[in-house]
Design an enzyme around this catalytic site. Sequence first.
Site, PDB file in Angstrom:
ATOM      1  N   TYR A  18     -12.336  -2.746  -3.312  1.00 24.35           N
ATOM      2  CA  TYR A  18     -12.926  -2.732  -1.969  1.00 24.35           C
ATOM      3  C   TYR A  18     -14.459  -2.752  -2.006  1.00 24.35           C
ATOM      4  CZ  TYR A  18      -8.365  -2.093   0.227  1.00 24.35           C
ATOM      5  OH  TYR A  18      -7.066  -2.281   0.672  1.00 24.35           O
TER       6      TYR A  18
ATOM      7  N   HIS B 220      -1.972  -5.504   1.484  1.00 25.34           N
ATOM      8  CA  HIS B 220      -3.207  -6.245   1.240  1.00 25.34           C
ATOM      9  C   HIS B 220      -2.862  -7.635   0.716  1.00 25.34           C
ATOM     10  CE1 HIS B 220      -7.160  -7.342  -0.396  1.00 25.34           C
ATOM     11  NE2 HIS B 220      -6.453  -7.841  -1.396  1.00 25.34           N
TER      12      HIS B 220
ATOM     13  N   LYS C 126       0.821  -1.214   0.000  1.00 20.11           N
ATOM     14  CA  LYS C 126       0.000   0.000   0.000  1.00 20.11           C
ATOM     15  C   LYS C 126       0.863   1.275   0.000  1.00 20.11           C
ATOM     16  CE  LYS C 126      -3.957  -2.340   2.140  1.00 20.11           C
ATOM     17  NZ  LYS C 126      -4.898  -2.374   3.287  1.00 20.11           N
TER      18      LYS C 126
ATOM     19  N   ARG D 205       2.448  -6.521   9.152  1.00 25.57           N
ATOM     20  CA  ARG D 205       1.699  -5.402   9.742  1.00 25.57           C
ATOM     21  C   ARG D 205       2.145  -5.141  11.173  1.00 25.57           C
ATOM     22  NH1 ARG D 205      -4.141  -7.384   7.323  1.00 25.57           N
ATOM     23  NH2 ARG D 205      -4.218  -6.032   5.482  1.00 25.57           N
TER      24      ARG D 205
ATOM     25  N   ASN E  11      -2.177   0.222   7.028  1.00 23.96           N
ATOM     26  CA  ASN E  11      -1.728  -1.116   7.445  1.00 23.96           C
ATOM     27  C   ASN E  11      -0.869  -1.849   6.411  1.00 23.96           C
ATOM     28  OD1 ASN E  11      -3.809  -1.697   5.721  1.00 23.96           O
ATOM     29  ND2 ASN E  11      -4.835  -3.154   7.078  1.00 23.96           N
TER      30      ASN E  11
ATOM     31  N   GLU F 174      -9.494 -10.798  -7.615  1.00 22.07           N
ATOM     32  CA  GLU F 174      -8.504  -9.716  -7.537  1.00 22.07           C
ATOM     33  C   GLU F 174      -7.408  -9.862  -8.591  1.00 22.07           C
ATOM     34  OE1 GLU F 174      -9.279  -8.815  -2.781  1.00 22.07           O
ATOM     35  OE2 GLU F 174      -7.426  -9.805  -3.358  1.00 22.07           O
TER      36      GLU F 174
HETATM   37  P1  IDP Z   1      -7.980  -7.097   5.423  1.00 16.94           P
HETATM   38  O1  IDP Z   1      -7.202  -6.078   4.602  1.00 16.94           O
HETATM   39  O2  IDP Z   1      -7.149  -7.631   6.564  1.00 16.94           O
HETATM   40  O3  IDP Z   1      -8.595  -8.195   4.578  1.00 16.94           O
HETATM   41  P2  IDP Z   1     -10.634  -5.896   5.672  1.00 16.94           P
HETATM   42  O4  IDP Z   1     -11.534  -6.030   6.849  1.00 16.94           O
HETATM   43  O5  IDP Z   1     -11.002  -6.635   4.420  1.00 16.94           O
HETATM   44  O6  IDP Z   1      -9.160  -6.292   6.151  1.00 16.94           O
HETATM   45  O7  IDP Z   1     -10.523  -4.344   5.353  1.00 16.94           O
HETATM   46  C1  IDP Z   1      -9.955  -3.882   4.150  1.00 16.94           C
HETATM   47  C2  IDP Z   1      -9.067  -2.684   4.428  1.00 16.94           C
HETATM   48  O8  IDP Z   1      -9.868  -1.584   4.839  1.00 16.94           O
HETATM   49  C3  IDP Z   1      -8.053  -2.865   5.551  1.00 16.94           C
HETATM   50  O9  IDP Z   1      -6.854  -3.536   5.151  1.00 16.94           O
HETATM   51  C4  IDP Z   1      -7.777  -1.431   5.942  1.00 16.94           C
HETATM   52  O10 IDP Z   1      -6.907  -0.795   4.996  1.00 16.94           O
HETATM   53  C5  IDP Z   1      -9.168  -0.815   5.814  1.00 16.94           C
HETATM   54  N1  IDP Z   1      -9.909  -0.877   7.080  1.00 16.94           N
HETATM   55  C6  IDP Z   1     -10.598  -1.918   7.569  1.00 16.94           C
HETATM   56  N2  IDP Z   1     -11.162  -1.635   8.759  1.00 16.94           N
HETATM   57  C7  IDP Z   1     -10.819  -0.355   9.012  1.00 16.94           C
HETATM   58  C8  IDP Z   1     -11.111   0.538  10.098  1.00 16.94           C
HETATM   59  O11 IDP Z   1     -11.774   0.206  11.065  1.00 16.94           O
HETATM   60  N3  IDP Z   1     -10.571   1.796  10.002  1.00 16.94           N
HETATM   61  C9  IDP Z   1      -9.827   2.207   8.948  1.00 16.94           C
HETATM   62  N4  IDP Z   1      -9.537   1.396   7.908  1.00 16.94           N
HETATM   63  C10 IDP Z   1     -10.014   0.134   7.941  1.00 16.94           C
HETATM   64 MG    MG Z   2     -10.194  -8.173   3.225  1.00 20.27          MG
END
Ligand code: IDP
Ligand code: MG
Length: 151
Positions: free
Chosen positions: A51, A117, A11, A104, A114, A128
């Site tokens: 997303y 991805h 990212k 992470r 974070n 994807e």
């Molecule tokens: P993942 O990336 O571990 O699969 P997901 O729940 O699919 O996690 O969320 C996608 C992305 O959205 C996360 O990697 C992060 O960048 C962002 N994200 C998810 N939850 C939050 C939040 O509570 N606050 C801010 N960003 C979030």
């Molecule tokens: Mg995810």
Amino acid sequence: MQKEKTFVMIKPDAVQRGIVGEIISRFEKKGIKIVAMKMLSVDRELAEEHYGIHKGKSFFEPTVEYITSSPVVAFILEGNNVIEMVRTMMGKTDPQKAGLGTIRGDFGQFIGRNIIHGSDGADTAKFEINLWFKPEEISKYCRIDEDWLME
Ligand code: IDP
Ligand code: MG
């Protein structure tokens, strides 16, 4: 164990902080094969599709803005059980909760920044990979260490 492919994206924060090499190095050292890789600036359309599953959630818009804010490095990794293996190496979504030793956990502090991805399952990986890469961008080759990785 099944040979599979997964989609990974480093990212914008990790690109800006100059840790792309360190992250890719972890996958290489683990013996995971890179079969496609490119740097790109993500447009809103691609970010929203990627997303799409999170549309309507509070973090959807900030996440689209984050991903489109600066270039990313996208790649495809191939290997046995690689989808789960990469998720384990990445650690939990929130870097505060991700264990030390994970990408992470070692490099991030905030859930909205974070680092990386990785596809979360076989169907997502297929979707994807198709979304981010053309078939001709994916290489087929053997790494010289392949025989020594497997028992
Ligand atoms: P993942 O990336 O571990 O699969 P997901 O729940 O699919 O996690 O969320 C996608 C992305 O959205 C996360 O990697 C992060 O960048 C962002 N994200 C998810 N939850 C939050 C939040 O509570 N606050 C801010 N960003 C979030
Ligand atoms: Mg995810």
